[in-house]
Write a protein that holds these residues in place. Sequence first.
Motif, PDB file in Angstrom:
ATOM      1  N   GLU A 292       0.832  -1.209   0.000  1.00  0.00           N
ATOM      2  CA  GLU A 292       0.000   0.000   0.000  1.00  0.00           C
ATOM      3  C   GLU A 292       0.864   1.255   0.000  1.00  0.00           C
ATOM      4  OE1 GLU A 292      -3.970   0.966   2.276  1.00  0.00           O
ATOM      5  OE2 GLU A 292      -2.285   1.375   3.624  1.00  0.00           O
ATOM      6  N   ASN A 293       1.920   1.260   0.796  1.00  0.00           N
ATOM      7  CA  ASN A 293       2.753   2.447   0.901  1.00  0.00           C
ATOM      8  C   ASN A 293       3.644   2.637  -0.321  1.00  0.00           C
ATOM      9  OD1 ASN A 293       2.675   3.952   3.758  1.00  0.00           O
ATOM     10  ND2 ASN A 293       2.096   1.815   4.018  1.00  0.00           N
ATOM     11  N   MET A 294       4.075   1.537  -0.938  1.00  0.00           N
ATOM     12  CA  MET A 294       4.823   1.648  -2.181  1.00  0.00           C
ATOM     13  C   MET A 294       3.971   2.258  -3.287  1.00  0.00           C
ATOM     14  SD  MET A 294       7.967   0.767  -2.111  1.00  0.00           S
ATOM     15  CE  MET A 294       9.178  -0.173  -1.182  1.00  0.00           C
ATOM     16  N   GLU A 295       2.708   1.889  -3.307  1.00  0.00           N
ATOM     17  CA  GLU A 295       1.800   2.436  -4.316  1.00  0.00           C
ATOM     18  C   GLU A 295       1.620   3.941  -4.133  1.00  0.00           C
ATOM     19  OE1 GLU A 295      -0.560   2.946  -7.507  1.00  0.00           O
ATOM     20  OE2 GLU A 295       0.665   1.181  -7.002  1.00  0.00           O
ATOM     21  N   LEU A 296       1.476   4.373  -2.888  1.00  0.00           N
ATOM     22  CA  LEU A 296       1.379   5.810  -2.632  1.00  0.00           C
ATOM     23  C   LEU A 296       2.650   6.519  -3.088  1.00  0.00           C
ATOM     24  CD1 LEU A 296       0.117   8.371  -1.394  1.00  0.00           C
ATOM     25  CD2 LEU A 296       1.125   7.682   0.803  1.00  0.00           C
ATOM     26  N   MET A 297       3.806   5.938  -2.782  1.00  0.00           N
ATOM     27  CA  MET A 297       5.074   6.548  -3.161  1.00  0.00           C
ATOM     28  C   MET A 297       5.191   6.680  -4.682  1.00  0.00           C
ATOM     29  SD  MET A 297       8.879   5.146  -2.469  1.00  0.00           S
ATOM     30  CE  MET A 297       8.497   3.868  -3.677  1.00  0.00           C
ATOM     31  N   ARG A 298       4.769   5.645  -5.403  1.00  0.00           N
ATOM     32  CA  ARG A 298       4.829   5.688  -6.871  1.00  0.00           C
ATOM     33  C   ARG A 298       3.925   6.793  -7.417  1.00  0.00           C
ATOM     34  NH1 ARG A 298       3.924  -0.070  -6.221  1.00  0.00           N
ATOM     35  NH2 ARG A 298       5.912  -1.180  -6.189  1.00  0.00           N
ATOM     36  N   GLN A 299       2.720   6.896  -6.863  1.00  0.00           N
ATOM     37  CA  GLN A 299       1.775   7.918  -7.316  1.00  0.00           C
ATOM     38  C   GLN A 299       2.337   9.318  -7.101  1.00  0.00           C
ATOM     39  OE1 GLN A 299      -1.897   7.243  -5.253  1.00  0.00           O
ATOM     40  NE2 GLN A 299      -2.288   5.253  -6.231  1.00  0.00           N
ATOM     41  N   LYS A 300       2.904   9.555  -5.929  1.00  0.00           N
ATOM     42  CA  LYS A 300       3.437  10.889  -5.644  1.00  0.00           C
ATOM     43  C   LYS A 300       4.641  11.195  -6.529  1.00  0.00           C
ATOM     44  CE  LYS A 300       1.677  12.994  -2.946  1.00  0.00           C
ATOM     45  NZ  LYS A 300       0.421  13.780  -2.986  1.00  0.00           N
ATOM     46  N   ALA A 301       5.482  10.172  -6.794  1.00  0.00           N
ATOM     47  CA  ALA A 301       6.662  10.376  -7.646  1.00  0.00           C
ATOM     48  C   ALA A 301       6.245  10.691  -9.076  1.00  0.00           C
ATOM     49  CB  ALA A 301       7.550   9.141  -7.601  1.00  0.00           C
ATOM     50  N   GLU A 302       5.230   9.990  -9.592  1.00  0.00           N
ATOM     51  CA  GLU A 302       4.767  10.204 -10.960  1.00  0.00           C
ATOM     52  C   GLU A 302       4.171  11.600 -11.141  1.00  0.00           C
ATOM     53  OE1 GLU A 302       2.061   7.082 -11.802  1.00  0.00           O
ATOM     54  OE2 GLU A 302       3.598   5.502 -11.837  1.00  0.00           O
ATOM     55  N   LEU A 303       3.435  12.051 -10.122  1.00  0.00           N
ATOM     56  CA  LEU A 303       2.790  13.358 -10.206  1.00  0.00           C
ATOM     57  C   LEU A 303       3.739  14.500  -9.828  1.00  0.00           C
ATOM     58  CD1 LEU A 303      -0.649  12.459  -8.545  1.00  0.00           C
ATOM     59  CD2 LEU A 303      -0.210  12.860 -10.981  1.00  0.00           C
ATOM     60  N   GLY A 304       4.830  14.140  -9.137  1.00  0.00           N
ATOM     61  CA  GLY A 304       5.759  15.171  -8.679  1.00  0.00           C
ATOM     62  C   GLY A 304       5.194  16.001  -7.544  1.00  0.00           C
ATOM     63  N   ASP A 305       4.225  15.426  -6.808  1.00  0.00           N
ATOM     64  CA  ASP A 305       3.568  16.148  -5.722  1.00  0.00           C
ATOM     65  C   ASP A 305       4.254  15.880  -4.384  1.00  0.00           C
ATOM     66  OD1 ASP A 305       1.708  17.117  -7.447  1.00  0.00           O
ATOM     67  OD2 ASP A 305       0.105  15.730  -6.862  1.00  0.00           O
ATOM     68  N   GLU A 306       4.101  16.843  -3.477  1.00  0.00           N
ATOM     69  CA  GLU A 306       4.524  16.619  -2.098  1.00  0.00           C
ATOM     70  C   GLU A 306       3.435  15.845  -1.365  1.00  0.00           C
ATOM     71  OE1 GLU A 306       5.368  20.295  -0.206  1.00  0.00           O
ATOM     72  OE2 GLU A 306       7.245  20.632  -1.298  1.00  0.00           O
ATOM     73  N   TYR A 307       3.823  15.161  -0.327  1.00  0.00           N
ATOM     74  CA  TYR A 307       2.847  14.472   0.514  1.00  0.00           C
ATOM     75  C   TYR A 307       2.075  15.502   1.331  1.00  0.00           C
ATOM     76  CZ  TYR A 307       5.358  10.041  -0.296  1.00  0.00           C
ATOM     77  OH  TYR A 307       5.934   8.934  -0.848  1.00  0.00           O
ATOM     78  N   ASN A 308       0.840  15.156   1.684  1.00  0.00           N
ATOM     79  CA  ASN A 308       0.070  16.008   2.589  1.00  0.00           C
ATOM     80  C   ASN A 308      -0.649  15.143   3.621  1.00  0.00           C
ATOM     81  OD1 ASN A 308      -2.544  15.155   1.460  1.00  0.00           O
ATOM     82  ND2 ASN A 308      -1.985  16.394  -0.323  1.00  0.00           N
ATOM     83  N   ILE A 310      -3.747  14.435   4.118  1.00  0.00           N
ATOM     84  CA  ILE A 310      -4.762  13.519   3.587  1.00  0.00           C
ATOM     85  C   ILE A 310      -4.136  12.262   2.999  1.00  0.00           C
ATOM     86  CG2 ILE A 310      -6.589  13.248   1.868  1.00  0.00           C
ATOM     87  CD1 ILE A 310      -7.386  14.944   4.261  1.00  0.00           C
ATOM     88  N   ASP A 311      -2.980  12.385   2.360  1.00  0.00           N
ATOM     89  CA  ASP A 311      -2.314  11.209   1.788  1.00  0.00           C
ATOM     90  C   ASP A 311      -2.121  10.128   2.845  1.00  0.00           C
ATOM     91  OD1 ASP A 311      -2.010  12.201  -0.824  1.00  0.00           O
ATOM     92  OD2 ASP A 311      -0.212  13.308  -0.255  1.00  0.00           O
ATOM     93  N   TYR A 312      -1.663  10.539   3.993  1.00  0.00           N
ATOM     94  CA  TYR A 312      -1.319   9.574   5.039  1.00  0.00           C
ATOM     95  C   TYR A 312      -2.547   9.018   5.758  1.00  0.00           C
ATOM     96  CZ  TYR A 312       3.550  10.984   4.444  1.00  0.00           C
ATOM     97  OH  TYR A 312       4.798  11.224   3.926  1.00  0.00           O
ATOM     98  N   VAL A 313      -3.477   9.892   6.110  1.00  0.00           N
ATOM     99  CA  VAL A 313      -4.635   9.409   6.870  1.00  0.00           C
ATOM    100  C   VAL A 313      -5.631   8.672   5.975  1.00  0.00           C
ATOM    101  CG1 VAL A 313      -4.378  11.220   8.608  1.00  0.00           C
ATOM    102  CG2 VAL A 313      -5.911  11.603   6.660  1.00  0.00           C
ATOM    103  N   SER A 314      -5.451   8.752   4.656  1.00  0.00           N
ATOM    104  CA  SER A 314      -6.353   8.065   3.729  1.00  0.00           C
ATOM    105  C   SER A 314      -5.832   6.697   3.300  1.00  0.00           C
ATOM    106  CB  SER A 314      -6.594   8.927   2.480  1.00  0.00           C
ATOM    107  OG  SER A 314      -7.218  10.149   2.816  1.00  0.00           O
ATOM    108  N   LEU A 315      -4.714   6.253   3.861  1.00  0.00           N
ATOM    109  CA  LEU A 315      -4.208   4.910   3.572  1.00  0.00           C
ATOM    110  C   LEU A 315      -4.988   3.919   4.433  1.00  0.00           C
ATOM    111  CD1 LEU A 315      -0.361   5.654   3.588  1.00  0.00           C
ATOM    112  CD2 LEU A 315      -1.712   4.941   1.591  1.00  0.00           C
ATOM    113  N   PRO A 316      -5.961   3.215   3.873  1.00  0.00           N
ATOM    114  CA  PRO A 316      -6.874   2.421   4.711  1.00  0.00           C
ATOM    115  C   PRO A 316      -6.190   1.319   5.507  1.00  0.00           C
ATOM    116  CG  PRO A 316      -7.223   1.939   2.377  1.00  0.00           C
ATOM    117  CD  PRO A 316      -6.328   3.133   2.454  1.00  0.00           C
ATOM    118  N   PHE A 317      -5.313   0.546   4.868  1.00  0.00           N
ATOM    119  CA  PHE A 317      -4.715  -0.561   5.609  1.00  0.00           C
ATOM    120  C   PHE A 317      -3.720  -0.052   6.641  1.00  0.00           C
ATOM    121  CE2 PHE A 317      -1.924  -4.268   6.267  1.00  0.00           C
ATOM    122  CZ  PHE A 317      -2.896  -5.173   6.674  1.00  0.00           C
ATOM    123  N   THR A 318      -2.986   1.012   6.308  1.00  0.00           N
ATOM    124  CA  THR A 318      -2.059   1.604   7.275  1.00  0.00           C
ATOM    125  C   THR A 318      -2.811   2.080   8.503  1.00  0.00           C
ATOM    126  OG1 THR A 318      -0.577   2.300   5.490  1.00  0.00           O
ATOM    127  CG2 THR A 318      -0.313   3.395   7.611  1.00  0.00           C
TER     128      THR A 318
END
Length: 467
Positions: A292-308, A310-318
């Motif tokens: 789950e966390n690798m997928e988030l990392m890939r998404q942020k890297a592809e978009l070039g966005d910073e984490y916020n 919502i990114d963290y608290v919206s990870l359901p399994f985490t």
Amino acid sequence: MIPKGSSGWPIVGETLDFIASGYSSRPVRFMEKRAALYGKVFRTHILGKAIIVSTDPEVNKVVLHNHGNAFVPHYPKSISELLGKYSILHINGPLQKRVHALIGGFLRSPQFKAQITRDIERSVRHALSSWMEKENHPIYLQEESKKIAFEVMVRTLMSVGPGEDLNFLSREFEEYSKGLISLPIKLPGTRLYKSLKAKGRMLKVVRSIIEQRKMAMEEKDGKGSIIKDVVDVLLRDTFQSDETQPRLPLDSISENIIEMMIPGEESVPTALTLAVKFLSDSPVVLARLVEENMELMRQKAELGDEYNWIDYVSLPFTQNVISETLRMANIVNAVWREAVKDVTIKGHLIPRGWCVLTSFSSLHMDEANYENPYEFNPCRWEKTGTTVNSNTFTPFGGGQRLCPGLELSRLEIAIFLHHLVTTYRWVAEDDDITYFPFVRMKRKLPITITPIVGGHPLKPHIDLDNY
């Protein structure tokens, strides 16, 4: 009718059995045994007090949601000595409600959430990068997590970053916290005496920071810049002109700031450490968390966005992993209240002057509430959902005194886990959890880390099959 129970031996009561269960692998054994004999609400005599213990979620809810007209906080004498007269843990009524609302409102504000997310990330990344020097050598996670959590907490309270002041406060606070559970004797050389001296040294630093901030506010008549920390929140409130509203006395702000450092020294570091402990023992759960966390990392890297936030608290399994860690860890295993008048709840009389202990750990480890409660199973939350206000899930307390920093705590754990599992593999050594006087690992959880092949923290390669 006063609940049934036993007073145990003269003077010591049932304290020895109570402490022994805290050093066992089943700390709720003391509660379970007596609940089976006398019912979910029973009386006992521990730590020098005749008390009534509740393992009933409905009774706990009534006690926790009381607003001071029937129950007031009660703490061991050592804790009371170390807290100020106007401690947020001691005060009741409108003043407690106002201070709690002010701090909670600030911690929920969009500006704070954006800034603290960046601050936590910076602290976590710096800590993890420093581990690179310790490759193939044990890292004592409980100590390392304290450095991260304390830095985040002091920044939240006073905007103090890494440096001399932070190092000083960290050393002195460790000395201070050792006396929270100790014999209430203040003679030179005693544990409580040393802790009180440490508090005095911290107060000088904190008062200096507050005085400088106060002078700056006075120049602007209490107006001006954006509120950036809890000191600003409490100071700004003292400038309000509405005299009908209760105010926290200015002299007590320093003591409350020190008291609010406790989660950065105990609660959050323990949760971080136990999360890694449970994950180390559960490779299937760990693999799913990594994915789950690798997928988030890939998404942020592809978009070039910073984490916020919502990114963290919206990870359901985490978030499910965090909930399950909090349920099993029972870092705050109970709260104490004292009845200011006779109170009857569900037929149980709690006489005036008696203490009632609302047991959270009993609820969390009760088979009636959680199937196979001693099994670390984050998937259980996919069915029930994370309900922090549930009567049977109370890791942050409840009612008017529900911890205002509960969202911040969950965010901090989520950020730490994200960057840990996307940066390192680790092997944890055997270690055991102790539950008295505080929850902690006996050996501070030694782990040996290996950077993920592929090197760059933002684009690591990982083989989930080998996790």
